[in-house]
Design a protein around this motif. Structure first.
Motif, PDB file in Angstrom:
ATOM      1  N   SER A 174      -3.421   9.821  -0.231  1.00 30.00           N
ATOM      2  CA  SER A 174      -3.758   9.039  -1.418  1.00 30.00           C
ATOM      3  C   SER A 174      -3.039   7.709  -1.311  1.00 30.00           C
ATOM      4  O   SER A 174      -1.863   7.665  -0.916  1.00 30.00           O
ATOM      5  CB  SER A 174      -3.329   9.777  -2.690  1.00 30.00           C
ATOM      6  N   VAL A 175      -3.737   6.616  -1.662  1.00 31.68           N
ATOM      7  CA  VAL A 175      -3.183   5.282  -1.471  1.00 31.68           C
ATOM      8  C   VAL A 175      -3.308   4.475  -2.759  1.00 31.68           C
ATOM      9  O   VAL A 175      -4.400   4.410  -3.353  1.00 31.68           O
ATOM     10  CB  VAL A 175      -3.892   4.524  -0.327  1.00 31.68           C
TER      11      VAL A 175
ATOM     12  N   ALA B 265      -6.676  -0.268   3.031  1.00 35.09           N
ATOM     13  CA  ALA B 265      -6.261   1.046   2.526  1.00 35.09           C
ATOM     14  C   ALA B 265      -7.308   2.100   2.853  1.00 35.09           C
ATOM     15  O   ALA B 265      -6.977   3.249   3.199  1.00 35.09           O
ATOM     16  CB  ALA B 265      -6.020   0.973   1.023  1.00 35.09           C
TER      17      ALA B 265
ATOM     18  N   LEU C 198       0.855  -1.181   0.000  1.00 36.91           N
ATOM     19  CA  LEU C 198       0.000   0.000   0.000  1.00 36.91           C
ATOM     20  C   LEU C 198       0.893   1.234   0.000  1.00 36.91           C
ATOM     21  O   LEU C 198       1.495   1.577   1.020  1.00 36.91           O
ATOM     22  CB  LEU C 198      -0.910   0.017   1.224  1.00 36.91           C
TER      23      LEU C 198
ATOM     24  N   VAL D 226       1.543   5.061   0.159  1.00 35.99           N
ATOM     25  CA  VAL D 226       0.794   6.154   0.777  1.00 35.99           C
ATOM     26  C   VAL D 226       1.548   7.463   0.567  1.00 35.99           C
ATOM     27  O   VAL D 226       2.767   7.527   0.797  1.00 35.99           O
ATOM     28  CB  VAL D 226       0.596   5.904   2.287  1.00 35.99           C
TER      29      VAL D 226
ATOM     30  N   VAL E  26      -8.417   5.734  -2.710  1.00 33.13           N
ATOM     31  CA  VAL E  26      -7.688   4.466  -2.840  1.00 33.13           C
ATOM     32  C   VAL E  26      -7.898   3.934  -4.253  1.00 33.13           C
ATOM     33  O   VAL E  26      -9.001   4.039  -4.815  1.00 33.13           O
ATOM     34  CB  VAL E  26      -8.203   3.429  -1.817  1.00 33.13           C
TER      35      VAL E  26
ATOM     36  N   THR F  91      -7.137   5.781   4.965  1.00 32.48           N
ATOM     37  CA  THR F  91      -7.603   7.119   4.561  1.00 32.48           C
ATOM     38  C   THR F  91      -8.535   7.701   5.623  1.00 32.48           C
ATOM     39  O   THR F  91      -8.501   8.905   5.901  1.00 32.48           O
ATOM     40  CB  THR F  91      -8.315   7.055   3.203  1.00 32.48           C
TER      41      THR F  91
ATOM     42  N   LEU G 168      -1.334   5.091  -7.067  1.00 35.76           N
ATOM     43  CA  LEU G 168      -1.408   6.248  -6.163  1.00 35.76           C
ATOM     44  C   LEU G 168      -1.514   7.552  -6.968  1.00 35.76           C
ATOM     45  O   LEU G 168      -2.343   8.427  -6.658  1.00 35.76           O
ATOM     46  CB  LEU G 168      -0.173   6.265  -5.263  1.00 35.76           C
TER      47      LEU G 168
ATOM     48  N   LEU H 130      -1.837   6.054  11.217  1.00 39.20           N
ATOM     49  CA  LEU H 130      -1.807   4.952  10.258  1.00 39.20           C
ATOM     50  C   LEU H 130      -1.460   3.640  10.948  1.00 39.20           C
ATOM     51  O   LEU H 130      -2.044   2.589  10.650  1.00 39.20           O
ATOM     52  CB  LEU H 130      -0.805   5.251   9.143  1.00 39.20           C
TER      53      LEU H 130
END
Length: 473
Positions: free
Chosen positions: A434-435, A419, A355, A357, A468, A423, A457, A385
């Motif tokens: 943004s992921v 994910a 993921l 980020v 995501v 967010t 991303l 997170l």
């Protein structure tokens, strides 16, 4: 040369020697009167051969490791070595530069087991045949007298401490070190129950026992645990304020207030020595329920042990800090690119999701409010997170405002849900992220998987951020 006379002269005083060391020294002195050879007797002490009597002008090996040199070989095999040319035997240990020939014979007990060796080294060529017979007969008589006196001398306490020091130096973890210290304290002091009190991180704690504790040690640990941290602090404070101390082994004498929990546990003899500084080291307690007086030499040896233990503990902790610094981001405390590279190299196709980020609008925060505000944002976001991830998921900081979570999932939709949790956690801090999500394809490198997560991303970024996207499979 009359070898029968040599045997009579060399062994004449053995029956009157009061100790093993005295017998060996008389033996070597008498034998040196009949030959110019360098003579030495080495006996087994623990796992080494120790020189207990010798002649010679230069180096005499004090101890020899097992199976080292001709002496170690002879001791291990129980077979005599006759070496007319020492340059042809790679096991020869030179004690003089001019030695040309050597005979080494085992010193055995009545059952034929080796208890040591008799070693002779000559600097001029000679017929070794009669000397072999003589050396073997001499060694047999010396072995008989050694066993009659109780066998090879026991390892001294200072020798024990030296042996244990090697284990302390070799320890690589705090647990290994505690094990080595406890074993050394018990072996060297002769007291039954060693206990370590360790300070640091704002508290004093009992060092975890490396074994199944004995009855007295269990009672001590139970009493100290019940007494609480403040009682441990008082013991540490006393020992570091006044220095090492010990009991006099007198019945009916009340303990000082700090040691009341130990007295309740049944302790009647105690050595207490400081270990390192009071706020980061601790105290070594060595106790016994017997009413005995630890002599000052015991206290001195425990102080030496504590000093060596602190040096090793400080080394281990320093290395741990350096490893942590090398693998962690100093700002957020998250692991960074080095550990991340190893982790994604072990990614499982179809199961390990990456993921990627990125913090939305991070540059404007730095430009508007300064880098300190940007740092506070990153720290708060990292904690948020981490809190949104599951147990076992891992979060890395791999750039300024770039993070990567590595998670194990059963299907891509599960990775997307994780994910989305990230967010949501970011929004609760007042910022957005943004992921991009990607799962490794079969045969795909981890670097390419991360690149696809980054591409996903940036698609989120182009579409308005705060979202995501799953990279195409």
């Amino acid at each position: 040369m009359d070898h029968q006379r040599i045997i009579r002269d060399v062994t004449a005083d053995l029956p009157t020697a009061p100790t093993v060391l005295d017998a060996c020294q008389r033996f070597v002195t008498a034998l040196a009167g009949h030959t110019p050879a360098a003579v030495s007797v080495l006996l087994q002490v623990q796992d080494r051969l120790r020189s207990v009597a010798a002649t010679g002008a230069w180096q005499v090996f004090s101890t020899v490791p097992p199976k080292t040199g001709i002496v170690g070989r002879v001791f291990a095999t129980g077979e005599t070595a006759v070496v007319p040319d020492v340059t042809a035997d790679p096991d020869h240990l030179p004690v003089r530069p001019d030695v040309v020939a050597e005979i080494c014979v085992p010193v055995v007990d009545p059952a034929g087991r080796s208890v040591g060796v008799l070693d002779l080294q000559w600097s001029t060529p000679l017929d070794l045949t009669p000397w072999r017979v003589t050396a073997e007969r001499l060694a047999a008589r010396l072995g008989a007298r050694i066993m009659a006196l109780g066998g090879p001398p026991a390892e001294s306490r200072s020798e024990k401490l030296l042996r244990h020091a090697a284990a302390l130096s070799a320890a690589t973890t705090e647990c290994d070190l505690i094990t080595a210290v406890i074993c050394a304290a018990r072996d060297v002091s002769g007291l039954a129950a060693p206990v370590l009190l360790l300070t640091g991180r704002g508290q004093t704690r009992l060092g975890k026992p490396p074994h199944t504790p004995g009855e007295l040690e269990n009672r001590i640990r139970a009493e100290l645990t019940e007494a609480g941290p403040a009682a441990l602090d008082r013991i540490v404070g006393r020992v570091h304020r006044y220095g090492a101390g010990y009991t006099l082994g007198e019945a009916g004498q009340p303990p000082t207030a700090e040691y009341v929990p130990l007295a309740r546990a049944g302790v009647r003899a105690l050595v207490a020595v400081p270990l390192g500084p009071p706020d980061g080291g601790g105290v070594l307690l060595v106790a016994d329920e017997r009413l005995i007086r630890p002599d000052p030499t015991t206290v001195s040896l425990m102080e030496l042990l504590a000093g060596q233990a602190w040096n090793s503990l400080d080394r281990i902790r320093t290395l741990d800090r350096l490893r942590e610094q090398a693998s962690s981001d100093p700002l957020t405390g998250l692991r960074h690119t080095g550990p991340f590279g190893k982790r994604i190299a072990a990614a499982t196709p179809g199961r390990t999701a990456l993921l990627a980020v990125d913090v939305d609008g991070f540059k404007s925060v730095n430009d508007t409010y300064g880098h300190q505000a940007g740092d506070r944002l990153l720290i708060g976001l990292a904690r948020a997170l981490e809190g949104a991830l599951r147990h076992g998921d891992e979060l890395y900081r791999i750039g300024g405002d770039e993070f990567v979570a590595v998670i194990e999932v059963n299907r891509p939709e599960e990775a997307v849900r994780i994910a989305e949790r990230l967010t949501e956690a970011a929004r609760r801090t007042g910022h957005t992220i943004s992921v991009g999500v990607a799962l490794p394809r079969p045969g795909e490198s981890a670097e390419l998987t991360l690149r696809r997560a980054d591409q996903a991303l940036y698609t989120v970024k182009r579409q308005g951020r705060d979202g995501v996207r799953l990279a195409p499979a």
